[in-house]
Design an enzyme around this catalytic site. Structure first.
Site, PDB file in Angstrom:
ATOM      1  N   ASN A 365     -14.576  31.088-112.161  1.00 41.91           N
ATOM      2  CA  ASN A 365     -15.752  31.001-113.022  1.00 41.91           C
ATOM      3  C   ASN A 365     -15.388  31.170-114.484  1.00 41.91           C
ATOM      4  O   ASN A 365     -15.926  30.497-115.358  1.00 41.91           O
ATOM      5  CB  ASN A 365     -16.765  32.078-112.619  1.00 41.91           C
ATOM      6  CG  ASN A 365     -17.708  31.613-111.538  1.00 41.91           C
ATOM      7  OD1 ASN A 365     -18.811  31.188-111.814  1.00 41.91           O
ATOM      8  ND2 ASN A 365     -17.241  31.671-110.295  1.00 41.91           N
ATOM      9  N   GLU A 815     -37.339   2.938 -94.935  1.00 43.04           N
ATOM     10  CA  GLU A 815     -38.175   1.861 -94.417  1.00 43.04           C
ATOM     11  C   GLU A 815     -37.786   0.513 -95.004  1.00 43.04           C
ATOM     12  O   GLU A 815     -37.632  -0.470 -94.291  1.00 43.04           O
ATOM     13  CB  GLU A 815     -39.651   2.145 -94.702  1.00 43.04           C
ATOM     14  CG  GLU A 815     -40.587   1.097 -94.132  1.00 43.04           C
ATOM     15  CD  GLU A 815     -42.058   1.417 -94.321  1.00 43.04           C
ATOM     16  OE1 GLU A 815     -42.881   0.501 -94.145  1.00 43.04           O
ATOM     17  OE2 GLU A 815     -42.389   2.582 -94.657  1.00 43.04           O
ATOM     18  N   ARG A 893     -53.757   2.467-100.001  1.00 44.01           N
ATOM     19  CA  ARG A 893     -54.001   3.795 -99.415  1.00 44.01           C
ATOM     20  C   ARG A 893     -54.422   4.785-100.496  1.00 44.01           C
ATOM     21  O   ARG A 893     -55.285   5.629-100.270  1.00 44.01           O
ATOM     22  CB  ARG A 893     -52.753   4.298 -98.683  1.00 44.01           C
ATOM     23  CG  ARG A 893     -52.944   5.682 -98.038  1.00 44.01           C
ATOM     24  CD  ARG A 893     -51.822   6.046 -97.105  1.00 44.01           C
ATOM     25  NE  ARG A 893     -51.843   5.269 -95.884  1.00 44.01           N
ATOM     26  CZ  ARG A 893     -52.566   5.572 -94.803  1.00 44.01           C
ATOM     27  NH1 ARG A 893     -53.363   6.629 -94.816  1.00 44.01           N
ATOM     28  NH2 ARG A 893     -52.507   4.812 -93.729  1.00 44.01           N
ATOM     29  N   PHE A 927     -47.441   8.321 -98.365  1.00 39.17           N
ATOM     30  CA  PHE A 927     -47.620   6.936 -98.814  1.00 39.17           C
ATOM     31  C   PHE A 927     -48.724   6.793 -99.866  1.00 39.17           C
ATOM     32  O   PHE A 927     -49.646   6.018 -99.724  1.00 39.17           O
ATOM     33  CB  PHE A 927     -47.912   6.048 -97.607  1.00 39.17           C
ATOM     34  CG  PHE A 927     -47.580   4.589 -97.829  1.00 39.17           C
ATOM     35  CD1 PHE A 927     -46.299   4.205 -98.184  1.00 39.17           C
ATOM     36  CD2 PHE A 927     -48.544   3.609 -97.667  1.00 39.17           C
ATOM     37  CE1 PHE A 927     -45.990   2.868 -98.382  1.00 39.17           C
ATOM     38  CE2 PHE A 927     -48.248   2.268 -97.869  1.00 39.17           C
ATOM     39  CZ  PHE A 927     -46.961   1.899 -98.223  1.00 39.17           C
ATOM     40  N   GLU A1274     -47.584  12.579 -91.353  1.00 42.03           N
ATOM     41  CA  GLU A1274     -47.914  12.611 -92.774  1.00 42.03           C
ATOM     42  C   GLU A1274     -49.094  13.520 -93.145  1.00 42.03           C
ATOM     43  O   GLU A1274     -49.080  14.134 -94.218  1.00 42.03           O
ATOM     44  CB  GLU A1274     -48.192  11.188 -93.266  1.00 42.03           C
ATOM     45  CG  GLU A1274     -46.954  10.305 -93.233  1.00 42.03           C
ATOM     46  CD  GLU A1274     -47.280   8.843 -93.474  1.00 42.03           C
ATOM     47  OE1 GLU A1274     -46.973   8.338 -94.555  1.00 42.03           O
ATOM     48  OE2 GLU A1274     -47.834   8.210 -92.552  1.00 42.03           O
TER      49      GLU A1274
END
Length: 1342
Positions: A365, A815, A893, A927, A1274
């Site tokens: 360190n 996705e 949505r 979403f 979700e």
């Protein structure tokens, strides 16, 4: 210097020897660049140890390293990050991986077994690392408590489970658990006695309901694998002089200090390496070159810890955990003299993860000289002394004072100086010392600001002072002017005021400072000194007659305490089963859990390597908006082992197009790049090392294009929106409402980006067979990958097969964005006719894959005197990134979830998708709904504040009820919202705790509590007819075993487990006879993405359909022998030549919603829930802790309550990260600054609520889904907003105490910086005017 020119002693050992899982490994030509992780996976094919980040920040690669300490005659076991550990450092050591503990073929180790049975594994990718961390703890300590476990797991992350089941599984090894639940004979002896949940309505068929001691293998330390005798008997391993020469690096481990000094003299640029926690990161990510690495691990003078009359001497090679252990065992008898060491021990608790502390050193360190070091301010404040040696100058002592750190990562040390040890002094009776650290996350995080304060008193006045800070400049700094001003002062309020003024003047930051947060960092310095002021004051008996402060202020000097978490899960276990084998409704473990914990679960990059296999790396744009002038790959192609360079030149323009909804992306960008995630080309080589080396040699030149649009505000200013914006939805006459309403308010909310941070990065593997192509990847939409590849290569889709066995977490991030890697891999494999593999590094993944969409929502709401909302207008802006991706579906949505749970009779929504020059944002759990529901909740609270009413009054007045119509005119049938709300209030004892919270706030100035409720309503549907279909393939073999294949992907959500449960009920068959191997597009074609939380609904019905077809075929044989067995009926049908294969199909009801007329049904049904969370915040630092969270969810009749509760907890913790901690940062020019766990923080083990209760609503069947269940993935995520609003409630109390308006806007996430600066007080007000805006801001939020 050439490696070949380095001299090697004649007696040097050049062969690497160590043990792995009890077997001796001999490597004749070790390469110092190899990490232990690389060696285990690529050389020994032990793939249970996973690659998660490559920088020691996630723990997925944890293994155990064991060493025989000859001087102590004991074996030392430590957990290490294999991704950072050099394989050369393993000489003479024994490595144990998850495969070395046990396998599924044998009896699993208790750690593995308990984790699996307690539902502590979902996607399973992080599981082997977690298993190993706990395993090492048990090897070192037989009697453990929760705090031992907490420390052991500090370096491990999990994105799926929410941590609670992991903690509960491992608590069973603790003394407290044994006392409460197990009697002396090992039987269950719950403290609840006869009221134990295991004694209530749980039949033998439901034995999986609650894990108990009787189903656990006992932990017997005598049964552990023995340490290799060869390593104990042979001194040769520890006494050898090692020299390992590689192509670019030589590794040397000398035996004596004199040898090391000579080497450093000859090779002054040689790097001394102990833990490799800094050098490893620099070599991998910063491309730094260190041709000579010197390991001092066997030099006695550098491995000592000793106590002297003046203090403690610590060797340069001693690990941080060994220092911690030494201090705890050797000291602890005299508090007055050990205050510096108390500060070190406290700091070490929050220093990195356990794996890093096991190998990193104190001197490492110091030499690294990081400006945000945790320990260097302590060493400077105590004037620690370094024993420095060099070959030509001998020994000297250097004091770490204000002049030691001379600049960014630079010290007074000469090139050939070697620090051998550090001397740290004791304190005296009138010497007070304290250190503080503030970071984004409590555990395993780099500091934002670190402070160490030292004051000495003579005759009740300050005689000496050191005020040292990290994070306030390019190096650790000492506020020398303030230290000077402090001398001669009495410790009173006058001194405090003097110091506040002095520190404000002396410490200077501006808005362009690296790391950002200038005002917060400077405010922290004042706040931390104030804490120190209170700390010292409380320890002084009297100073000039001034009485110590009262409890109202005194609480401020203490940090928020750590406590052991507790939890409960409430759900029904159905006893009305059809037959003994029916598993529906039972909490059975994940079907792959045993493979997860054993490290046997195969992920994409675990596929064995084949002969001739090639490796692909992507060339990414280094500009955010620019025209490509030239691409020169000649230097890369000249590298030995490089096979090919791919670019747009290899595809015609039409084949180079791709995209999930519209083709506005390119496989390889040709003319203009629109963000730094744009792929320009790919290098294919014979090895990963060669491919990555060649990648850096590809030269791309650009002409920059302005403007570079990064933030939502940039896009709005430039009117940069995607075509089709805005999306509008309107109901009622809003203009009339606003014209005639008495009360109208306007405000806004803003949310930031959130990184998916799945533990398994995007991966792909492709192989051509004749004219067919097989792709294995970790996409949530394999059919989409196959379709895009077939179009790009212009081959029929039936010749492209895409397979997915399992995914190490997805959350929407896999996705659509997997195509960025999978398509180039497929092209390369097809063109070269060789297998091609690719795995994104974590920093590449975070640069390419996109995030949750940031939102800015402006709202205007009209309401009546009692708070009834009569109308609202919303203008929402989401940051789509550089391409459309799935944003057009997401915005629909968002528009339909802007109401959350509240009836708004007149509404107008205008939704804009902003086009910016950052990576394309994409699907993420929720979403687009959580961001806008957050606006609805903020609006309700604003109305309550305006009318001086409670939030609960306004929420209940406007909350939806049965058959109410949404603003898109869908009737809410079977609406259980009020039931969830009321049950949550009741089970959380909300009203009682709210009174207690108010009382706490009344009596505490600098610690504040907040408590908040939040409801949720989430529509279940893909919002598109074409996606609302599913297929299943059922194969019955003549031995009675069943192979089921569905179009969905297993990514930790338990889809395969639930589908097996569905098939078990339909076929009346034990789940052990049913297996799902993988998703494959040649078994179930045209499948929809595994997304939207709806996969269980769709594939469950498809499985039922397939089973029904098969049952009809088997019915004649079953009727003939009704008392027969399944196997007999199957064999009889087979002999009768009956088809034992069935395909199932399901198409959901047609969506009749018309966006133009705003009519019809858009969603199949809604999942409802409510949550209550209580927090405590530190108003001086912005730190917070979730004290308790209670969740009630309506999931209908759960197919598997254990999996569903795991989904609730995991979603809640992911939402907690979104609303409080996780913050993606970008440079003003569009560069992603958050590229790994070092700079991006997801919640860790210690961040879970200290009490976490989850209840599934009873008696609420859902007629719209399989077996009356409901979607779960979700909907629970938004409930974590209860933590955000509890924090805001606590801040409002602090603002009231400070005389500041309690009305304020707080952006999400509520980071420690935002919390602190919202708690306005004299410190923040003193600092703000001193922050100057010189230069470009270091970072922005998209």
């Amino acid at each position: 210097m050439e490696v070949s020119a380095i001299e090697v002693p004649e007696d040097a050992e050049t062969v690497l020897m160590f043990y792995v899982n009890g077997k001796k490994v001999v490597e004749s030509k070790p390469e110092p660049e190899w990490t232990l992780l690389w060696y285990l996976r690529k050389k020994l094919y032990l793939t249970g140890t996973k690659y998660g980040c490559g920088e020691g920040g996630c723990g997925a690669c944890t293994v155990m390293v064991s060493q025989y300490l000859r001087a102590e005659d004991r074996i030392k076991h430590i957990a290490v990050n294999a991704c950072l550990t050099p394989v050369c450092a393993m000489h003479g050591l024994a490595v144990t991986t998850v495969e070395g503990i046990s396998t599924t073929q044998d009896r699993l180790h208790p750690v593995q077994e308990r984790l699996a049975k307690a539902h502590g594994s979902q996607c399973g990718f992080c599981t082997p690392g977690i298993v190993m961390s706990m395993y090492v703890l048990l090897r070192n300590k037989e009697r453990i408590n929760y705090f031992d476990m907490d420390k052991a797991l500090q370096g491990n992350l999990c994105r799926c489970t929410g941590y609670r089941p992991i903690i509960e599984a491992f608590k069973t090894f603790g003394e407290a658990w044994k006392r409460n639940y197990v009697d002396e004979k090992g039987n269950n002896s719950c403290a609840m006695g006869e009221d134990c949940c295991q004694n209530k309505n749980i039949s033998e068929n439901n034995k999986n309901a609650v894990p108990n001691k009787s189903i656990f293998v006992p932990n017997d330390s005598s049964q552990e694998p023995i340490f290799p005798p060869d390593l104990k008997l042979n001194k040769y391993y520890s006494e050898s002089y090692l020299t390992f020469k590689g192509k670019n690096i030589v590794w040397i481990r000398p035996r004596k200090l004199e040898d090391l000094l000579l080497l450093k003299y000859k090779y002054p640029n040689g790097k001394i390496i102990v833990g490799n926690t800094e050098i490893g990161v620099e070599m991998k990510f910063k491309k730094m070159k260190f041709p000579i690495l010197l390991s001092p691990t066997m030099i006695p003078e550098m491995n000592i810890c000793s106590v002297t009359h003046e203090g403690i001497t610590i060797g340069a090679a001693v690990s941080l955990n060994d220092i911690h252990c030494f201090i705890n065992t050797q000291l602890g008898h005299d508090n007055t003299k050990e205050r510096i060491f108390d500060a070190i021990v406290d700091m070490l608790n929050w220093f990195a993860g356990n794996q890093v502390r096991n190998v990193a050193s104190l001197v490492g360190n110091i030499v690294t000289a990081s400006p945000i070091s945790d320990l260097n301010p302590i060493l400077m404040a105590c004037s620690a002394v370094l024993n420095v040696y060099s070959f030509d100058r001998g020994h000297k002592k250097l004091i770490i004072d204000k002049d030691f750190f001379v600049g960014y990562r630079n010290t007074l040390l000469n090139d050939n100086d070697i620090i051998v040890s550090v001397e740290i002094p004791f304190t005296s009776n009138h010497h007070f010392f304290k250190a503080y650290k503030q970071s984004r996350r409590r555990d395993d995080d780099i500091s934002i600001v670190t402070a160490a304060f030292s004051v000495k008193f003579v005759n009740e006045v300050v005689s000496e002072a050191m005020l040292c800070f990290g994070g306030m400049g390019p190096a650790t700094v000492c506020a020398t002017n303030s230290c000077y001003s402090l001398k001669g002062c009495c410790w009173d309020k006058n001194m405090l005021n003097l110091m506040m003024d002095s520190l404000t003047s002396e410490l200077k930051l501006d808005t362009s400072v690296p790391g950002g947060m200038a005002a917060y960092r400077k405010s922290l310095c004042l706040s931390l000194f104030y804490k120190f002021y209170l700390h010292v004051l409380s320890n002084l008996t009297s100073v000039d007659g001034y009485n110590p402060i009262n409890d109202y202020d005194q609480l401020s000097s203490k940090n928020i305490l750590i406590s052991e978490p507790k939890s409960s899960q409430y759900f029904d276990i159905k006893n009305n089963v059809i037959n003994i084998s029916d598993s529906v409704g039972k909490p059975i473990p994940h079907v792959s859990a045993m493979k997860h914990v054993a490290g046997e679960a195969i992920y994409c990059d675990d596929i064995p390597h084949t002969e001739g296999e090639l490796y692909l790396t992507l060339i990414l744009s280094t500009e955010s908006h620019a025209r490509i002038k030239s691409i020169d790959a000649s230097r890369a192609l000249s590298v030995s082992g490089v096979e090919m360079f791919l670019s747009s030149a290899d595809l015609d323009d039409e084949c180079n197009k791709m995209g999930p909804l519209i083709k506005d992306e390119q496989v390889f960008y040709k003319d203009i790049v629109f963000s730094r995630s744009c792929v320009i080309g790919a290098v294919i080589a014979k090895s990963e090392t060669t491919a990555r080396k060649a990648k850096d040699l590809v030269s791309v030149t650009y002409d920059r294009i302005q403007p570079v649009i990064v933030t939502l505000e940039d896009a709005i200013m430039h009117k940069s929106f995607f075509p089709g914006s805005p999306t509008r939805l309107k109901k009622g006459d809003l203009q009339d409402v606003f014209s005639n309403s008495l009360h109208i308010i306007e405000s806004h909310v803003r949310t930031g980006s959130q990184e998916h941070f799945y533990l398994e990065t995007i991966s792909a593997y492709a192989v051509r067979r004749e004219d067919e192509l097989e792709i294995i990847c970790n996409s949530q939409a394999p059919a989409e990958i196959a379709r895009i590849v077939s179009e790009v290569l212009r081959i029929p889709n039936h010749k492209v097969v895409c397979k997915v066995k399992r995914i190490g977490g997805g959350f929407g991030g896999k996705e659509s964005r997997v195509m960025t890697l999978a398509v180039p891999v497929a092209i390369a494999a097809y063109k070269l006719n060789k297998p091609v593999r690719a795995v994104l590094d974590r920093d590449e993944d975070m640069q390419i894959s996109g995030n949750r969409h940031p939102f800015l929502i402006k709202y205007k709401v009209a309401f009546s005197d009692d708070g009834k909302i009569v109308g609202a207008a919303f203008d929402m802006y989401c940051n789509g990134g550089h391409s459309m991706d799935l944003s057009s579906a997401l915005i629909l949505r968002s528009v339909t979830h802007i109401d959350n749970c509240y009836f708004i009779p007149n509404i107008e929504v205008n939704a804009y998708i902003c086009k910016t020059n950052i990576p394309s944002n994409t699907a993420f759990r929720g979403f687009g709904a959580p961001q806008v529901m957050f606006a609805a909740e903020s609006m309700i609270r604003d109305v309550a504040v305006y009318l001086n009413k409670t939030y609960e009054e306004i929420a209940m007045l406007n909350m939806y009820g049965e058959s109410d119509m949404t603003h898109y005119n869908q009737s809410l049938n079977y609406c259980t919202l009020s039931r969830c709300w009321n049950e949550c209030i009741q089970t959380s004892t909300y009203w009682k705790r709210k009174i207690e919270t108010n009382e706490f706030n009344r009596t505490n100035r600098w610690k504040k509590k907040g408590i908040a409720l939040v409801p949720t309503k989430y529509g279940i549907s893909f919002q598109s007819d074409v996606l609302m279909q599913a297929g299943a393939l059922l194969l019955v073999y003549n031995d009675g075993s069943v192979l089921l294949t569905i179009g969905g992907v297993e990514m930790g959500q338990g889809l395969f487990t639930k589908m097996i449960q569905v098939a078990s009920r339909e076929l009346e068959l034990d789940i052990n006879k049913i297996h799902i191997s993988e998703m494959s597009t040649d078994k179930v074609p045209n499948s929809s993405p595994t997304a939207g939380s709806i996969s269980s609904d769709l594939y469950g019905m498809a499985v039922i359909d397939a089973c029904s077809i098969l049952k009809v075929r088997l019915e004649p044989y079953k009727s003939k022998t009704p008392n027969g067995k399944w196997e007999d009926w199957v064999m009889a049908a087979y002999l009768d030549r009956v088809n034992l294969t069935a395909t199932g199909y399901y198409a959901a009801s047609k969506i009749d919603f018309d966006f133009n007329t705003n009519s019809g049904n858009l969603y199949e049904y809604f999942t409802y829930g409510a949550a209550c969370s209580e927090v405590i915040i530190d108003c001086l630092t912005g730190d917070h802790q979730v004290l308790r969270s209670d969740i009630v969810m309506d999931l209908g009749e759960s197919i598997n309550p254990a999996i569903d509760i795991g989904q609730i907890e995991g979603a809640f913790m992911q939402g907690y990260g979104f609303f409080t901690m996780e913050e993606m940062l970008f440079s003003p020019t569009g560069e992603v600054l958050s590229k790994g766990p070092g700079t991006y923080k997801i919640p860790g083990f210690s961040d879970i609520p200290k009490e976490f209760n989850v209840s599934l609503l009873k008696g609420a069947p859902n007629p719209r889904a399989v077996y009356s269940s409901k979607a779960v993935g979700e909907p629970p995520l938004f409930l974590a907003a209860s933590v955000f609003f509890a924090i805001k409630d606590a801040i409002a109390s602090a603002r009231t105490d400070a005389g500041v308006s309690p009305e304020f806007v707080l952006d999400a996430p509520a980071t420690c910086s935002r919390i602190r600066m919202a708690c306005e007080d004299r410190f923040t007000e003193q600092v703000k005017p001193t922050i100057k805006g010189s230069g470009e801001q270091w970072n922005v939020v998209a």
